[in-house]
Enzyme design. Structure first.
Site, short mmCIF file in Angstrom:
data_model
loop_
_atom_site.label_atom_id
_atom_site.label_comp_id
_atom_site.label_asym_id
_atom_site.label_seq_id
_atom_site.Cartn_x
_atom_site.Cartn_y
_atom_site.Cartn_z
N LYS A 55 15.36 15.12 -8.44
CA LYS A 55 15.12 13.67 -8.47
C LYS A 55 16.29 12.86 -9.05
CE LYS A 55 10.23 14.01 -8.21
NZ LYS A 55 9.00 13.88 -8.99
N GLU A 115 1.67 1.54 -14.34
CA GLU A 115 2.74 2.30 -15.02
C GLU A 115 3.73 1.35 -15.67
OE1 GLU A 115 2.78 6.23 -12.12
OE2 GLU A 115 4.18 4.63 -11.72
N GLY A 168 6.51 10.66 -14.85
CA GLY A 168 7.50 11.16 -13.90
C GLY A 168 8.19 10.00 -13.18
N ALA A 169 8.97 10.34 -12.17
CA ALA A 169 9.62 9.33 -11.33
C ALA A 169 9.90 9.96 -9.97
CB ALA A 169 10.93 8.86 -11.97
N ASP A 170 10.15 9.11 -9.00
CA ASP A 170 10.50 9.60 -7.66
C ASP A 170 12.00 9.80 -7.52
OD1 ASP A 170 7.79 9.61 -6.54
OD2 ASP A 170 7.91 7.47 -6.95
N LYS A 186 9.72 4.39 -8.86
CA LYS A 186 8.42 5.00 -9.13
C LYS A 186 7.41 4.40 -8.16
CE LYS A 186 6.94 5.44 -13.25
NZ LYS A 186 6.34 6.69 -12.72
N GLY A 245 2.94 7.62 -6.10
CA GLY A 245 1.49 7.81 -6.19
C GLY A 245 0.73 6.49 -6.16
N THR A 259 1.33 8.88 -14.21
CA THR A 259 0.52 9.32 -13.07
C THR A 259 1.36 10.20 -12.16
OG1 THR A 259 -0.79 7.30 -13.15
CG2 THR A 259 -0.77 8.46 -11.05
N GLY A 260 0.70 11.18 -11.54
CA GLY A 260 1.40 12.02 -10.56
C GLY A 260 1.32 13.48 -10.96
C1 5RP Z 1 3.16 7.49 -9.40
C2 5RP Z 1 4.55 7.70 -9.85
C3 5RP Z 1 4.98 9.10 -10.14
O1 5RP Z 1 5.50 9.15 -11.42
C4 5RP Z 1 6.01 9.51 -9.15
O2 5RP Z 1 5.51 9.31 -7.85
C5 5RP Z 1 6.39 10.98 -9.33
O3 5RP Z 1 5.30 11.77 -8.99
P1 5RP Z 1 5.35 13.34 -9.05
O4 5RP Z 1 5.41 13.70 -10.50
O5 5RP Z 1 4.06 13.78 -8.40
O6 5RP Z 1 6.55 13.82 -8.27
O7 5RP Z 1 5.34 6.81 -9.99
O8 5RP Z 1 2.91 6.15 -9.06
#
Ligand code: 5RP
Length: 218
Positions: free
Chosen positions: A121, A103, A82-84, A94, A97, A28-29
């Site tokens: 990141k 996830e 993805g990841a934060d 993570k 979102g 997600t994201g």
């Molecule tokens: C959502 C997540 C996303 O993977 C994370 O927030 C990264 O988002 P983006 O790709 O928009 O930077 O964990 O819950």
């Protein structure tokens, strides 16, 4: 290159990890969205996808990709998300979102976790990005007090409800030197559904978008 161009580059690179005729786990994201769009281009080669959020399910269906429930899919060969934040030993934060629980479930049910990130990141220590914690609504205040005892400053994500009907506390001010231990400690608090540390089940491959191209870290 813009951040979106880097996200697109890693999303394209991730397609190589999708086996023919498989069911793919999808994150997600915004980065996962680029991957979903790339998956749409090879949809005839896959059986379908398991989505980690309602939003991703909708986007997959928009491309004509069948969304399959995890209960019907069995073990998945690959999960792409993805990841934060991520460290070189593949521990992640993570949940930016808010989809962290689903996830984590889909990632756990997958043989391989392919993480897609732009270079911003990659960090030495997790914690600058506030750690999301999904809580059952009645436990919000109790869990917040316990998170303070663990050294954080929790803030309720206002106006947000998860796909599971719960709340998110974003925990600021942490310097996470022991991600496996902190993930475990927070998950043991009654009322916590899960937290956004993905350390017990780290990523297997990181596709990192840089100005010099996509780097593969394992
Ligand atoms: C959502 C997540 C996303 O993977 C994370 O927030 C990264 O988002 P983006 O790709 O928009 O930077 O964990 O819950």
């Amino acid at each position: 290159m813009t951040q979106d161009e880097l996200k697109l580059a890693v999303a394209k690179a991730a397609i190589a990890y999708v086996p023919n005729d498989c069911i793919v786990g999808v994150g997600t994201g915004s980065t996962a969205n680029f991957f979903i769009d790339e998956l749409g281009k090879i949809k005839h080669k896959i059986r379908g996808a398991v989505a980690s959020s309602e939003a991703s399910a909708k986007r997959l269906q928009g491309h004509g990709i069948e969304v399959i429930s995890l209960n019907d899919a069995g073990e998945l060969p690959v999960y792409v998300d993805g990841a934060d934040e991520i460290t070189r030993n593949m521990h992640m934060t993570k949940g930016g979102g808010g989809a962290l629980t689903r996830e984590k479930i889909v990632a756990a049910a997958s043989k391989k976790f392919i993480c897609l990130c732009d270079a911003s990141k990659l960090v030495d220590v997790l914690g600058k990005f506030p750690l999301p914690v999904e809580v059952i609504p009645m436990a919000r205040s109790y869990v917040a007090r316990e998170l303070v005892r663990l050294g954080g400053q929790p803030q309720l994500r206002t106006g947000f409800t998860t796909d599971n009907g719960n709340l998110i506390l974003d925990v600021h001010g942490l310097s996470i030197l022991n991600p496996v231990e902190l993930e475990t400690a927070i998950n043991h608090l009654p009322g916590v559904v899960t937290n956004g540390l993905f350390a017990r089940r780290p990523a297997d491959v990181l596709l990192l978008g840089t100005a010099e191209g996509v780097q593969t870290l394992t």
